[in-house]
Design an enzyme around this catalytic site. Structure first.
Site, PDB file in Angstrom:
ATOM      1  N   GLU A   1       0.819  -1.216   0.000  1.00  0.00           N
ATOM      2  CA  GLU A   1       0.000   0.000   0.000  1.00  0.00           C
ATOM      3  C   GLU A   1       0.855   1.269   0.000  1.00  0.00           C
ATOM      4  OE1 GLU A   1      -1.240   1.599   3.731  1.00  0.00           O
ATOM      5  OE2 GLU A   1      -1.137  -0.395   4.647  1.00  0.00           O
TER       6      GLU A   1
ATOM      7  N   LYS B   1      -5.965  10.085   0.798  1.00  0.00           N
ATOM      8  CA  LYS B   1      -5.988   8.743   1.395  1.00  0.00           C
ATOM      9  C   LYS B   1      -7.162   7.991   0.769  1.00  0.00           C
ATOM     10  CE  LYS B   1      -6.674   6.527   5.923  1.00  0.00           C
ATOM     11  NZ  LYS B   1      -6.733   6.755   7.374  1.00  0.00           N
TER      12      LYS B   1
ATOM     13  N   VAL C   1      -5.148  -0.287   3.137  1.00  0.00           N
ATOM     14  CA  VAL C   1      -5.249  -1.741   2.944  1.00  0.00           C
ATOM     15  C   VAL C   1      -6.477  -2.046   2.091  1.00  0.00           C
ATOM     16  CG1 VAL C   1      -5.683  -3.949   4.091  1.00  0.00           C
ATOM     17  CG2 VAL C   1      -4.023  -2.350   5.068  1.00  0.00           C
TER      18      VAL C   1
ATOM     19  N   ASP D   1     -17.078   4.932  13.829  1.00  0.00           N
ATOM     20  CA  ASP D   1     -16.006   4.788  12.839  1.00  0.00           C
ATOM     21  C   ASP D   1     -15.492   3.352  12.802  1.00  0.00           C
ATOM     22  OD1 ASP D   1     -13.809   5.094  11.190  1.00  0.00           O
ATOM     23  OD2 ASP D   1     -12.980   6.819  12.262  1.00  0.00           O
TER      24      ASP D   1
ATOM     25  N   SER E   1     -13.211   0.912  10.143  1.00  0.00           N
ATOM     26  CA  SER E   1     -12.389   0.989   8.935  1.00  0.00           C
ATOM     27  C   SER E   1     -12.980   0.183   7.775  1.00  0.00           C
ATOM     28  CB  SER E   1     -10.988   0.472   9.226  1.00  0.00           C
ATOM     29  OG  SER E   1     -10.219   0.467   8.037  1.00  0.00           O
ATOM     30  N   ALA E   2     -12.893   0.770   6.589  1.00  0.00           N
ATOM     31  CA  ALA E   2     -13.319   0.067   5.368  1.00  0.00           C
ATOM     32  C   ALA E   2     -12.398  -1.110   5.057  1.00  0.00           C
ATOM     33  CB  ALA E   2     -13.347   1.039   4.194  1.00  0.00           C
ATOM     34  N   ASP E   3     -11.257  -1.191   5.747  1.00  0.00           N
ATOM     35  CA  ASP E   3     -10.381  -2.367   5.581  1.00  0.00           C
ATOM     36  C   ASP E   3     -11.165  -3.647   5.849  1.00  0.00           C
ATOM     37  OD1 ASP E   3      -8.275  -0.635   5.189  1.00  0.00           O
ATOM     38  OD2 ASP E   3      -7.215  -1.142   7.055  1.00  0.00           O
TER      39      ASP E   3
ATOM     40  N   LYS F   1      -4.407  -2.294  14.375  1.00  0.00           N
ATOM     41  CA  LYS F   1      -3.723  -1.172  15.032  1.00  0.00           C
ATOM     42  C   LYS F   1      -4.250  -0.979  16.454  1.00  0.00           C
ATOM     43  CE  LYS F   1      -3.861   1.758  11.612  1.00  0.00           C
ATOM     44  NZ  LYS F   1      -3.764   1.018  10.344  1.00  0.00           N
TER      45      LYS F   1
HETATM   46  N1  PSU Z   1      -0.291   0.125   9.032  1.00  0.00           N
HETATM   47  C1  PSU Z   1       0.681   0.971   9.467  1.00  0.00           C
HETATM   48  N2  PSU Z   1       0.528   2.299   9.207  1.00  0.00           N
HETATM   49  C2  PSU Z   1      -0.562   2.794   8.512  1.00  0.00           C
HETATM   50  C3  PSU Z   1      -1.569   1.886   8.063  1.00  0.00           C
HETATM   51  C4  PSU Z   1      -1.377   0.546   8.350  1.00  0.00           C
HETATM   52  O1  PSU Z   1       1.643   0.548  10.102  1.00  0.00           O
HETATM   53  O2  PSU Z   1      -0.645   4.011   8.297  1.00  0.00           O
HETATM   54  C5  PSU Z   1      -2.759   2.428   7.295  1.00  0.00           C
HETATM   55  C6  PSU Z   1      -3.312   1.376   6.326  1.00  0.00           C
HETATM   56  O3  PSU Z   1      -3.376   1.981   5.045  1.00  0.00           O
HETATM   57  C7  PSU Z   1      -4.709   1.076   6.834  1.00  0.00           C
HETATM   58  C8  PSU Z   1      -5.080   2.427   7.364  1.00  0.00           C
HETATM   59  O4  PSU Z   1      -5.561   0.600   5.828  1.00  0.00           O
HETATM   60  O5  PSU Z   1      -3.897   2.786   8.096  1.00  0.00           O
HETATM   61  C9  PSU Z   1      -6.332   2.406   8.220  1.00  0.00           C
HETATM   62  O6  PSU Z   1      -6.930   3.659   8.167  1.00  0.00           O
HETATM   63  P1  PSU Z   1      -8.430   3.879   8.706  1.00  0.00           P
HETATM   64  O7  PSU Z   1      -8.351   3.538  10.172  1.00  0.00           O
HETATM   65  O8  PSU Z   1      -8.725   5.329   8.461  1.00  0.00           O
HETATM   66  O9  PSU Z   1      -9.309   2.958   7.921  1.00  0.00           O
HETATM   67 MN    MN Z   2     -12.507   5.364   9.474  1.00  0.00          MN
END
Ligand code: PSU
Ligand code: MN
Length: 295
Positions: free
Chosen positions: A25, A84, A104, A136, A138-140, A157
Site C-alpha cells: 500500500e 488517502k 489496505v 467509525d 475501517s473500510a479495511d 492497530k
Molecule cells: N499500518 C501501518 N501504518 C498505517 C496503516 C497501516 O503501520 O498508516 C494504514 C493502512 O493503510 C490502513 C489504514 O488501511 O492505516 C487504516 O486507516 P483507517 O483507520 O482510516 O481505515
Molecule cells: Mn474510518
C-alpha cells in the site's frame, strides 16, 4: 482497462505466469510516517518481498490511473498531500486525476482487479475506540470480507478497539491466523491481544489454508505476525486517542494523527518498530505467496 489501470511490465509478466506477487500500500508511505520516511519504508518493503522470491506491486493512483507496480521515482510523489484512498475513493481519485495513496482496503480493491491475492501491511484498520461515538469502522474490514486475499500484518492497530474488531472479523468470516503465536499481535506489542482463530507454524501452512478457504468460497484472511521488538505504549496511545477526539479529529484523519503523535512522543521508538514490522510483514506475505504459487 488500460486507460484506468496501469500494471508494470514486471508485475504483469509475473501475474501472467502465475508467479508470486505481493501488493503493497501507499497510505503508510504518505501518511503513516513523517515525510519523507515513508518512502524508505516502502522501498525496504519492496526489497523484503524480492528477497523472499516474489515480485512487489506497490499500488497508488497517479495521473488518472490506478498504478499497480509503482517505480521508485513514482513512489517519491506520495507525499502527505496525497489523498488517502479507501475502496470508495479509488475511482473518484482516478477520474479527478489526483494523487492517491491506497489504504489496505483500497490496495485490496485494486489488487483484486488484476488477480493479486497477497499483501503486507503494518496493522489492519478496524473498530475505533468508543464506538458508536464515533461511529467509525475501517473500510479495511469490508474489503477483507469481500476480496480473496491474505493480509500479513502485526494484527490490528492498537489505537483501535481490538477485541471489538476481532469480533467483527469473526462476524465477517475472516480467519485470523497467529503466525507462531496464540494471540493476535497488538501492532507495536507482541503480546496481550485476544486469542486468534487458529495458530499457524509456517508460510506453507498459510498457503494451504488460503487455497482451501478460497475453494470453499471464503475471502480475506488476516495473518498476525508479532513485531520482533515489542513496545508497550498503551498509556500514551490512550492519551493521544482521547486528545484526537477532544480536538475534533475524525474520519480518515484519525489514524494518521494518532500515529504521528505516537512517533513524536515516543521519541521515534514507535516509528522504528512500525517500520521494522511493516518490512517483516511484507517479507512474510512474499513467503506465503511463493508457497501458494508452488501448490
Ligand atoms: N499500518 C501501518 N501504518 C498505517 C496503516 C497501516 O503501520 O498508516 C494504514 C493502512 O493503510 C490502513 C489504514 O488501511 O492505516 C487504516 O486507516 P483507517 O483507520 O482510516 O481505515
Ligand atoms: Mn474510518
Amino acid at each position: 482497462m488500460e486507460h484506468l489501470i496501469r500494471v508494470s511490465d514486471e508485475v504483469g509478466a509475473a501475474i501472467a505466469e502465475a508467479r508470486a506477487v505481493v501488493a503493497l500500500e501507499t497510505t503508510l508511505v504518505a501518511h503513516g510516517f513523517p515525510a519523507p520516511a515513508g518512502i524508505e519504508v516502502g522501498l525496504a518493503s519492496e526489497a523484503a518481498v524480492r528477497a523472499a522470491g516474489a515480485v512487489p506491486a506497490t499500488v497508488g493512483v497517479l495521473d488518472g490511473r490506478v498504478v499497480i507496480g509503482l517505480t521508485a521515482a513514482e513512489l517519491q510523489r506520495f507525499t502527505p498531500e496525497a489523498r488517502k484512498l479507501g475502496p470508495r475513493d479509488l475511482a473518484v481519485c482516478a477520474v479527478q486525476n489526483a494523487i492517491g495513496a491506497t489504504t489496505v482496503g483500497g490496495t485490496l480493491a485494486a489488487a483484486a482487479a488484476v488477480g493479486i491475492r497477497f499483501m503486507g501491511t503494518g496493522g489492519l484498520g478496524g473498530v475505533h475506540r468508543g464506538f458508536p461515538t464515533p461511529p467509525d469502522v475501517s473500510a479495511d474490514l469490508c474489503a477483507c470480507a469481500r476480496i480473496p486475499a491474505v493480509i500479513a500484518s502485526s494484527g490490528v492497530k492498537s489505537l483501535l478497539d481490538v477485541p471489538a474488531t476481532m469480533e467483527l472479523l469473526e462476524t465477517l468470516g475472516i480467519p485470523v491466523l497467529g503466525y507462531r503465536v496464540d494471540t493476535l499481535p497488538l501492532f507495536y506489542a507482541a503480546e496481550g491481544g485476544p486469542p486468534v482463530s487458529a495458530r499457524v507454524e509456517d508460510a506453507a501452512e498459510v498457503a494451504r489454508i488460503a487455497d482451501a478457504h478460497w475453494r470453499l468460497g471464503g475471502n480475506g484472511i488476516l495473518v498476525g505476525r508479532p513485531p520482533d521488538e515489542s513496545l508497550d505504549v498503551t498509556e500514551l496511545t490512550e492519551d493521544i486517542v482521547a486528545e484526537a477526539q477532544d480536538r475534533g479529529v475524525s474520519g480518515q484523519a484519525v489514524t494518521p494523527y494518532v500515529l504521528a503523535a505516537l512517533h513524536e512522543r515516543s521519541n521515534g521508538e514507535t516509528r522504528r518498530v512500525n517500520r521494522d514490522l511493516i518490512v517483516a510483514n511484507a517479507g512474510l506475505a512474499a513467503e506465503i505467496a511463493v508457497a501458494h504459487a508452488a501448490l
